[in-house]
Scaffold this motif. Structure first.
Motif, PDB file in Angstrom:
ATOM      1  N   ASN A 108       0.829  -1.200   0.000  1.00  0.00           N
ATOM      2  CA  ASN A 108       0.000   0.000   0.000  1.00  0.00           C
ATOM      3  C   ASN A 108       0.865   1.253   0.000  1.00  0.00           C
ATOM      4  O   ASN A 108       1.860   1.333   0.734  1.00  0.00           O
ATOM      5  CB  ASN A 108      -0.887  -0.014   1.253  1.00  0.00           C
ATOM      6  N   GLU A 110       0.068   5.187   0.365  1.00  0.00           N
ATOM      7  CA  GLU A 110      -0.800   6.359   0.570  1.00  0.00           C
ATOM      8  C   GLU A 110      -2.206   6.157   0.021  1.00  0.00           C
ATOM      9  O   GLU A 110      -2.767   7.044  -0.641  1.00  0.00           O
ATOM     10  CB  GLU A 110      -0.165   7.613  -0.041  1.00  0.00           C
ATOM     11  N   SER A 111      -2.770   4.985   0.277  1.00  0.00           N
ATOM     12  CA  SER A 111      -4.142   4.701  -0.144  1.00  0.00           C
ATOM     13  C   SER A 111      -4.995   4.372   1.066  1.00  0.00           C
ATOM     14  O   SER A 111      -4.485   3.908   2.092  1.00  0.00           O
ATOM     15  CB  SER A 111      -4.177   3.503  -1.105  1.00  0.00           C
ATOM     16  N   ASP A 112      -6.282   4.601   0.930  1.00  0.00           N
ATOM     17  CA  ASP A 112      -7.243   4.088   1.893  1.00  0.00           C
ATOM     18  C   ASP A 112      -7.759   2.779   1.325  1.00  0.00           C
ATOM     19  O   ASP A 112      -8.216   2.729   0.175  1.00  0.00           O
ATOM     20  CB  ASP A 112      -8.408   5.062   2.089  1.00  0.00           C
ATOM     21  N   CYS A 140      -8.372  -2.811   7.684  1.00  0.00           N
ATOM     22  CA  CYS A 140      -8.495  -1.524   7.001  1.00  0.00           C
ATOM     23  C   CYS A 140      -7.436  -0.542   7.450  1.00  0.00           C
ATOM     24  O   CYS A 140      -6.791  -0.707   8.485  1.00  0.00           O
ATOM     25  CB  CYS A 140      -9.876  -0.911   7.256  1.00  0.00           C
ATOM     26  N   VAL A 141      -7.228   0.485   6.607  1.00  0.00           N
ATOM     27  CA  VAL A 141      -6.569   1.699   7.051  1.00  0.00           C
ATOM     28  C   VAL A 141      -7.656   2.484   7.747  1.00  0.00           C
ATOM     29  O   VAL A 141      -8.591   2.973   7.110  1.00  0.00           O
ATOM     30  CB  VAL A 141      -5.992   2.487   5.861  1.00  0.00           C
ATOM     31  N   ASN A 142      -7.560   2.584   9.047  1.00  0.00           N
ATOM     32  CA  ASN A 142      -8.678   3.013   9.865  1.00  0.00           C
ATOM     33  C   ASN A 142      -8.729   4.536  10.006  1.00  0.00           C
ATOM     34  O   ASN A 142      -8.563   5.081  11.089  1.00  0.00           O
ATOM     35  CB  ASN A 142      -8.582   2.341  11.237  1.00  0.00           C
ATOM     36  N   GLU A 143      -8.966   5.212   8.874  1.00  0.00           N
ATOM     37  CA  GLU A 143      -9.040   6.674   8.896  1.00  0.00           C
ATOM     38  C   GLU A 143     -10.381   7.156   8.367  1.00  0.00           C
ATOM     39  O   GLU A 143     -10.516   8.256   7.865  1.00  0.00           O
ATOM     40  CB  GLU A 143      -7.898   7.273   8.078  1.00  0.00           C
ATOM     41  N   VAL A 144     -11.381   6.301   8.473  1.00  0.00           N
ATOM     42  CA  VAL A 144     -12.707   6.633   7.955  1.00  0.00           C
ATOM     43  C   VAL A 144     -13.531   7.348   9.025  1.00  0.00           C
ATOM     44  O   VAL A 144     -13.589   6.891  10.166  1.00  0.00           O
ATOM     45  CB  VAL A 144     -13.443   5.344   7.525  1.00  0.00           C
ATOM     46  N   GLU A 191      -6.890  -0.584  13.894  1.00  0.00           N
ATOM     47  CA  GLU A 191      -6.251  -0.320  12.606  1.00  0.00           C
ATOM     48  C   GLU A 191      -5.400  -1.521  12.249  1.00  0.00           C
ATOM     49  O   GLU A 191      -4.610  -1.999  13.059  1.00  0.00           O
ATOM     50  CB  GLU A 191      -5.388   0.936  12.681  1.00  0.00           C
ATOM     51  N   LYS A 195      -0.527   2.580   6.223  1.00  0.00           N
ATOM     52  CA  LYS A 195      -0.726   3.482   5.089  1.00  0.00           C
ATOM     53  C   LYS A 195       0.317   3.250   3.996  1.00  0.00           C
ATOM     54  O   LYS A 195       0.059   3.450   2.818  1.00  0.00           O
ATOM     55  CB  LYS A 195      -0.655   4.926   5.586  1.00  0.00           C
ATOM     56  N   GLY A 237      -7.282   6.158  -3.652  1.00  0.00           N
ATOM     57  CA  GLY A 237      -6.043   6.850  -3.334  1.00  0.00           C
ATOM     58  C   GLY A 237      -4.940   6.631  -4.347  1.00  0.00           C
ATOM     59  O   GLY A 237      -5.177   6.162  -5.465  1.00  0.00           O
TER      60      GLY A 237
END
Length: 264
Positions: A108, A110-112, A140-144, A191, A195, A237
């Motif tokens: 990954n 810099e993607s969600d 997941c990338v837990n930035e939601v 998380e 990222k 992303g």
């Protein structure tokens, strides 16, 4: 058939509380199929989630036994899913041993992104809504910002993990589907994808536990049947790669516990 999953309600020991009303303004729904292929009894698909996503931003390669690889660059938002052949006749609340496991490699940048199970239920026998869609997001990338997914229902513990459950109502765009529908979300709270960088991930998900928890908050699950279900990589992303190396059924449901109800 029923005794195992119907016992989950007593295991959860749910104490219902009054839920605040869902927002009156439903979110808009958009979905467009960018890729589709049949292989080994699975239907592999890439669906765009917004109008900024085009077929040249994402490439999906089906493999054996429901596995696949996917690569994306400057991606708006898409779900890359391997849909199983499913039993469309048995009511979803009577499904036994609805448990799945996966393994994947992720690179990954810099993607969600998320690893999730996505299902659609036909609720025509019920019927305020024509169907229900559910998402069990296990990694997941837990930035939601979870609040954008509607009403917080509860937290549950299942398969040794904690998930936050949400419900929303979606309105549709003309020509896409026929009616408004309900959407349920289970977000794993830890998380689990960085990222940036390479990782190997795996997980087991007792789908039964999530369905039973959702049904405690909506009568629309009564007599609902499964219309589609599969393992997905959802991404948006800059760039990334993911390869699903295992996608299979996995034994009996874990014990589950309801941790909290209402908005927290």
């Amino acid at each position: 058939m029923k005794n195992r999953i119907f016992s989950i309600i007593s295991t959860l020991a749910i104490t219902m509380t009054a839920l605040p009303a869902l927002p009156s303004q439903a979110a808009a729904f958009y979905e467009e199929t960018l890729f589709q292929e049949e292989k080994d009894g699975y239907q592999f698909m890439v669906t765009a989630n917004n109008t900024r996503t085009t077929a040249d931003q994402v490439a999906m390669t089906p493999a054996a036994d429901g596995c696949f690889s996917v690569e994306w660059k400057d991606l708006g938002a898409a779900d890359c899913i391997a849909r199983e052949t499913i039993d469309e006749d048995t009511p979803i609340l009577e499904y036994e041993n609805f448990v799945r496991s996966y393994e994947l490699n992720v690179e990954n940048q810099e993607s969600d992104m998320a690893v999730e199970y996505i299902g659609t239920l036909d609720t025509s026998a019920a019927t305020e809504y024509s169907f229900i869609r559910f998402h069990i997001i296990d990694a997941c990338v837990n930035e939601v910002p979870y609040s954008q997914y509607g009403q917080k229902l509860c937290n549950i513990s299942s398969d040794g993990k904690t998930y936050a459950l949400y419900q929303s109502t979606l309105s549709v765009l003309p020509g896409k589907v026929d009616d408004n529908f309900l959407e349920f979300w289970s977000f794993r709270t830890e998380e689990s994808i960085t990222k940036q960088g390479k990782q190997e991930l795996s997980g087991t998900v007792s789908v039964n536990n999530h369905i039973r928890a959702y049904s405690a908050f909506s009568s629309q699950f009564v007599n609902a049947t499964l219309e589609s279900f599969g393992l997905a990589i959802s991404a948006s992303g800059e760039s990334g790669k993911a390869e699903i190396t295992k996608n299979e059924a996995a034994g009996t449901p874990s014990e589950a516990a309801l941790l909290a109800t209402g908005v927290t």
